[in-house]
Write a protein that holds these residues in place. Structure first.
Motif: not given
Length: 195
Positions: A145-154, A174-177
């Protein structure tokens, strides 16, 4: 977000506790069980000797009985049959006790391996209520789940970087943080899944 070694430290303490308890159990079992095994091994040897002596005596007696011939009576034949059956029983008994003796000898030689086989049971007895396995399973699920969220934030950061307004730049920062915090969280979660 600061990295935490809480889970890794907890797992290290768990392994140390398991190892200490396993060593204590093995030492105690060795002190208590080995003397019993030695006594049983000695007794088995004595029983084998006694059975073999009885079998030898019975064989000698059988030779004497073979010389007896009583006409018109079956008593001598019955005695021979009884002695033959008794010798078979003694032979089976000797084989059984010899197998038991070999088993005891094998257990004595491989006692440390036998103790290692008990290690999972000791672990279960010590940590059954702690739910460490459930924590590890949750970490595996969380990692995806966290890896999917990180991909979406990228993707969000990439789309926000195309705009130049102050609010958009603030959202990008904020998105980078959040992405950086997610990377730290993913790393922490990976530590919990590799035990």
């Amino acid at each position: 977000m600061e990295p935490s070694n809480y889970l890794r430290n907890g797992m290290t303490l768990r392994k140390q506790q398991l190892e200490q308890n396993f060593q204590a159990f093995s030492r105690r079992a060795d002190e208590e069980i080995r003397p019993i095994l030695n006594i049983c091994f000695g007794l088995a040897g004595e029983v084998i000797d006694s059975l073999q002596t009885a079998r030898t005596c019975l064989t000698a007696f059988s030779w004497e009985v073979d010389l007896i011939r009583i006409p018109f009576l079956s008593w001598d034949n019955q005695l021979r049959e009884f002695l033959s059956q008794t010798k078979q029983i003694l032979s089976r008994s000797v084989d059984t006790v010899e197998n038991f003796s070999e088993t005891l000898n094998h257990v004595q030689r491989h006692f440390s391996d036998l103790m290692l086989a008990f290690k999972p049971y000791i672990e279960t007895a010590l940590f059954n209520g702690t739910q460490y396995q459930a924590v590890i399973a949750y970490h595996h699920a969380t990692l995806g789940i966290l890896q999917d969220i990180r991909l979406q934030f990228r993707d969000i950061i990439y789309q926000l970087s195309e705009n130049e307004s102050a609010a958009i730049l603030q959202l990008e920062n904020h998105s980078k943080a959040i992405r950086n915090n997610l990377s730290i969280l993913i790393e922490q979660d990976k530590r919990g899944t590799v035990v």
